[in-house]
Scaffold this active site. Structure first.
Site, PDB file in Angstrom:
ATOM      1  N   TYR A   1       0.850  -9.904  12.798  1.00  0.00           N
ATOM      2  CA  TYR A   1      -0.168 -10.499  11.927  1.00  0.00           C
ATOM      3  C   TYR A   1      -0.083 -12.028  11.847  1.00  0.00           C
ATOM      4  O   TYR A   1      -0.733 -12.648  11.026  1.00  0.00           O
ATOM      5  CB  TYR A   1      -0.058  -9.898  10.520  1.00  0.00           C
ATOM      6  CG  TYR A   1      -1.380  -9.835   9.775  1.00  0.00           C
ATOM      7  CD1 TYR A   1      -2.271  -8.790   9.987  1.00  0.00           C
ATOM      8  CD2 TYR A   1      -1.748 -10.821   8.869  1.00  0.00           C
ATOM      9  CE1 TYR A   1      -3.471  -8.731   9.321  1.00  0.00           C
ATOM     10  CE2 TYR A   1      -2.963 -10.777   8.198  1.00  0.00           C
ATOM     11  CZ  TYR A   1      -3.815  -9.733   8.430  1.00  0.00           C
ATOM     12  OH  TYR A   1      -5.015  -9.671   7.764  1.00  0.00           O
TER      13      TYR A   1
ATOM     14  N   GLU B   1      -5.528 -10.375  -1.632  1.00  0.00           N
ATOM     15  CA  GLU B   1      -5.254 -10.393  -0.201  1.00  0.00           C
ATOM     16  C   GLU B   1      -5.593 -11.776   0.320  1.00  0.00           C
ATOM     17  O   GLU B   1      -6.747 -12.060   0.652  1.00  0.00           O
ATOM     18  CB  GLU B   1      -6.062  -9.333   0.557  1.00  0.00           C
ATOM     19  CG  GLU B   1      -5.550  -7.921   0.414  1.00  0.00           C
ATOM     20  CD  GLU B   1      -6.193  -6.973   1.427  1.00  0.00           C
ATOM     21  OE1 GLU B   1      -6.685  -7.461   2.469  1.00  0.00           O
ATOM     22  OE2 GLU B   1      -6.191  -5.762   1.166  1.00  0.00           O
TER      23      GLU B   1
ATOM     24  N   GLU C   1      -5.635  -1.497   8.892  1.00  0.00           N
ATOM     25  CA  GLU C   1      -5.508  -1.305  10.335  1.00  0.00           C
ATOM     26  C   GLU C   1      -4.554  -0.144  10.645  1.00  0.00           C
ATOM     27  O   GLU C   1      -3.942  -0.088  11.710  1.00  0.00           O
ATOM     28  CB  GLU C   1      -5.038  -2.593  11.036  1.00  0.00           C
ATOM     29  CG  GLU C   1      -6.045  -3.716  11.000  1.00  0.00           C
ATOM     30  CD  GLU C   1      -6.160  -4.364   9.616  1.00  0.00           C
ATOM     31  OE1 GLU C   1      -7.270  -4.371   9.054  1.00  0.00           O
ATOM     32  OE2 GLU C   1      -5.142  -4.854   9.096  1.00  0.00           O
TER      33      GLU C   1
ATOM     34  N   ASN D   1      -9.684   0.570  -2.905  1.00  0.00           N
ATOM     35  CA  ASN D   1      -9.390  -0.600  -2.085  1.00  0.00           C
ATOM     36  C   ASN D   1     -10.658  -1.105  -1.408  1.00  0.00           C
ATOM     37  O   ASN D   1     -11.253  -0.396  -0.599  1.00  0.00           O
ATOM     38  CB  ASN D   1      -8.352  -0.262  -1.007  1.00  0.00           C
ATOM     39  CG  ASN D   1      -7.916  -1.478  -0.233  1.00  0.00           C
ATOM     40  OD1 ASN D   1      -7.449  -2.456  -0.814  1.00  0.00           O
ATOM     41  ND2 ASN D   1      -8.061  -1.433   1.071  1.00  0.00           N
ATOM     42  N   GLU D   2     -11.063  -2.318  -1.775  1.00  0.00           N
ATOM     43  CA  GLU D   2     -12.281  -2.915  -1.236  1.00  0.00           C
ATOM     44  C   GLU D   2     -13.426  -1.911  -1.241  1.00  0.00           C
ATOM     45  O   GLU D   2     -14.166  -1.768  -0.254  1.00  0.00           O
ATOM     46  CB  GLU D   2     -12.026  -3.481   0.166  1.00  0.00           C
ATOM     47  CG  GLU D   2     -11.064  -4.664   0.153  1.00  0.00           C
ATOM     48  CD  GLU D   2     -10.936  -5.376   1.490  1.00  0.00           C
ATOM     49  OE1 GLU D   2     -10.990  -4.684   2.524  1.00  0.00           O
ATOM     50  OE2 GLU D   2     -10.783  -6.591   1.494  1.00  0.00           O
TER      51      GLU D   2
ATOM     52  N   TYR E   1       0.845  -1.182   0.000  1.00  0.00           N
ATOM     53  CA  TYR E   1       0.000   0.000   0.000  1.00  0.00           C
ATOM     54  C   TYR E   1       0.886   1.239   0.000  1.00  0.00           C
ATOM     55  O   TYR E   1       2.082   1.182   0.322  1.00  0.00           O
ATOM     56  CB  TYR E   1      -0.853   0.054   1.270  1.00  0.00           C
ATOM     57  CG  TYR E   1      -2.080  -0.817   1.310  1.00  0.00           C
ATOM     58  CD1 TYR E   1      -3.019  -0.793   0.285  1.00  0.00           C
ATOM     59  CD2 TYR E   1      -2.338  -1.631   2.412  1.00  0.00           C
ATOM     60  CE1 TYR E   1      -4.170  -1.566   0.348  1.00  0.00           C
ATOM     61  CE2 TYR E   1      -3.488  -2.404   2.491  1.00  0.00           C
ATOM     62  CZ  TYR E   1      -4.394  -2.372   1.449  1.00  0.00           C
ATOM     63  OH  TYR E   1      -5.541  -3.128   1.520  1.00  0.00           O
TER      64      TYR E   1
END
Length: 572
Positions: free
Chosen positions: A301, A234, A99, A157-158, A53
């Site tokens: 993560y 993703e 996030e 994005n989404e 990103y």
């Protein structure tokens, strides 16, 4: 000239079928001196591509002050990927979620009066167009058809989970192409029909985001992307943590199985995350789906490469799967060694909160009205004469507030617990220290104001005449022994050479920690995270300094560095 294109069934590299096997690294979550190492380790797992990103609010936290150097040197990051012989995918948003605080959108943007976020609203589009042009100045000359390594660029994005403004998407495409982007353009959404339909355009290539049931997800994706390569942009191989919850993990064998199903189907993949990194400073985001949940400092993560850059069991499981479909390097990185273990005495304990300053206003000013990007603001107001305990009620606290009367602590209010009222004793002055615990990174709460929101009443009567004092953490110093109990602590330690460290925070309450001026992030004596990662480049041979700013109470005056990270209790 090398080319990368979309064929009837596959991605094509110089006209030949090519399966993208990618992993996500966020340059803004990794110390720049570690970029090359993390890229090289990801390559050792068998990846042929690295995805990132672009965080707009990292590059332009203040409007007009664009920065693409140091931690924000996207060009250098892409060049390091190229030096390892890997391709790159760039996802500039402008919204990234991740996030990351405010979903990557600058606070100055989302707090603009009348602005329409993530839609074809003139103020938003003007700012977004300028931002994208700046990003593409970096990306365009590094495209594969110009001798570089960038093979795909994502639009938004989404978006299908948020809106369906096709004019907005079309304008993003126009700006992107006008800026010289010629590689294929993609979108990504969860494989739900309504999201896939709302979040893309016919000329864009749809990809999916999911972490399980790969066969079913690919089938749904194919229903909406009838030709061309299938891709999971993703592939969720882990998950993030938030304060007050467990440390989330996924079974390496189960994740490896779903990756195997993807690759066996001929689909391309981007593993999110291959290495998560860290929400250094106060860059963590937050979720709010009825309860406000701020994200922890670690962004490990449960990725194949852990927070400090070393391979995990998941790394080896994924590498075995990838080796069935593509060549993998012979060399595998060594497991993480134990970090140095030692203790540091801390001194200087005492009150550190700066005095009240600034103009007086009828109501408490928000962080946005103060143009304050830090996590703390001190609010003060004179109290009317009253006898006995009285109820003070806040319309809303965002996000955590410590309340004092005449310098004495009388309570704490937590947004996460939906608290907004408490009883206070008689006194002459009310002081409220408010912490922004992290900006919501998803859905309709993007860009919400921080601080004391709305009115504050005492026994039903409004309190007016507020002073709001932004606190700059870079200038905070201790002020001797204070009565409130917060602590400013400082210590020094020697190292033979720079080294990764793990700072144990279990003996402290809630606050911030720094090593040699490097802002490690937030700590909190609640689940799940128990250590802070100290990247080796933040340390040095010889003398080093640690500073702790404690928000809640005097703490044990010692800093303990431990051999390995402790990110919390796993789910049973």
């Amino acid at each position: 000239m090398t080319t990368f294109s979309i064929g009837e069934t596959d991605f094509l590299l110089d006209g030949k079928p090519h399966q993208v096997i990618s992993g996500t690294l966020h340059y803004f979550r990794i110390h720049p001196e570690h970029w090359a190492d993390r890229i090289r380790t990801a390559k050792a797992m068998g990846l042929n591509t690295i995805e990132t990103y672009v965080a707009w609010n990292a590059h332009e936290p203040v409007r007009g002050e664009w920065d693409a150097t140091g931690w924000n040197d996207l060009g250098r990051f892409l060049d390091l990927i190229a030096e390892e012989g890997l391709h790159a995918i760039v996802r500039p948003g402008p919204y990234i979620c991740a996030e990351w605080h405010n979903g990557g959108l600058p606070v100055w943007l989302t707090s603009t009066p009348g602005i329409g976020i993530r839609r074809s609203e003139p103020q938003f589009m003007e700012a977004v167009s300028e931002y994208l042009r700046r990003v593409y100045e970096i990306v365009a000359p590094r495209q594969i058809d110009r001798g570089g390594n960038v093979v795909l660029v994502q639009i938004e994005n989404e978006y299908g989970a948020y809106g369906s403004d096709k004019d907005y998407l079309s304008e993003l495409v126009r700006v992107t192409k006008d800026a010289g982007i010629t590689v294929p353009l993609t979108t990504v959404d969860q494989p739900m029909p309504w999201m896939l339909e709302a979040g893309s355009l016919p000329e864009l290539h749809l990809t999916g985001s999911f972490g399980s049931r790969s066969e079913d997800r690919l089938a749904t994706l194919r229903e909406h992307q009838s030709t061309g390569p299938l891709m999971c942009s993703e592939f969720w191989d882990g998950w993030f943590d938030w304060w007050g919850s467990i440390h989330h993990t996924t079974d390496p064998a189960a994740s490896a199985h779903d990756l195997d199903v993807l690759l066996a189907a001929g689909a391309s993949v981007n593993i999110y995350m291959v290495h998560g990194g860290t929400n250094f400073g106060t860059t963590n985001g937050a979720n709010d789906k009825g309860r406000y949940d701020p994200i922890v400092t670690s962004y490990d993560y449960d990725a194949p490469i852990d927070e400090s850059g070393h391979p995990t069991a998941k790394f080896h499981a994924f590498r075995e799967v990838i080796a069935k479909y593509a060549p993998v390097p012979d060399l595998v990185p060594e497991p993480r060694p134990d970090a140095p273990v030692f203790e540091v005495a801390l001194s200087g304990e005492g009150e550190w909160m700066p005095a009240a300053t600034g103009p007086v206003s009828p109501a408490p000013a928000t962080f946005e009205q103060l143009a304050h990007l830090g996590p703390l603001v001190r609010y003060d107001v004179d109290l009317p004469a009253f006898s006995g305990p009285a109820a003070v009620v806040f319309d809303e606290v965002r996000d955590l507030a410590w309340v004092h009367v005449d310098g004495t602590p009388v309570g704490r209010l937590s947004r996460a617990l939906h608290e907004r009222a408490l009883t206070i004793p008689a006194g002459s002055r009310l002081t409220v220290l408010v912490e922004d615990q992290g900006r919501v990174n998803y859905a309709d709460r993007l860009g919400e104001a921080k601080g004391l929101i709305g009115a504050v009443t005492l026994n039903g009567e409004p309190l007016t005449g507020w002073t709001a004092s932004p606190i700059d953490l870079d200038t905070v110093e201790g002020a001797g022994t204070g009565s409130i109990g917060r602590a400013f602590l400082r210590g020094s330690f020697d190292l033979d050479a720079p080294a990764d460290l793990f700072l144990d925070t279990t003996g402290w309450g809630k606050g911030f920690a720094f090593v040699n001026g490097f802002f490690l992030g937030r700590y909190w004596n609640t689940v799940p995270q128990n250590t802070l990662y100290v990247p080796g480049p933040a340390t040095r041979a010889g003398a080093n300094e640690i500073v702790v700013l404690e928000l809640e109470h005097a703490v044990e005056p010692v800093a303990r560095f431990v051999a390995e990270p402790s990110l919390g209790q796993l789910e049973e």
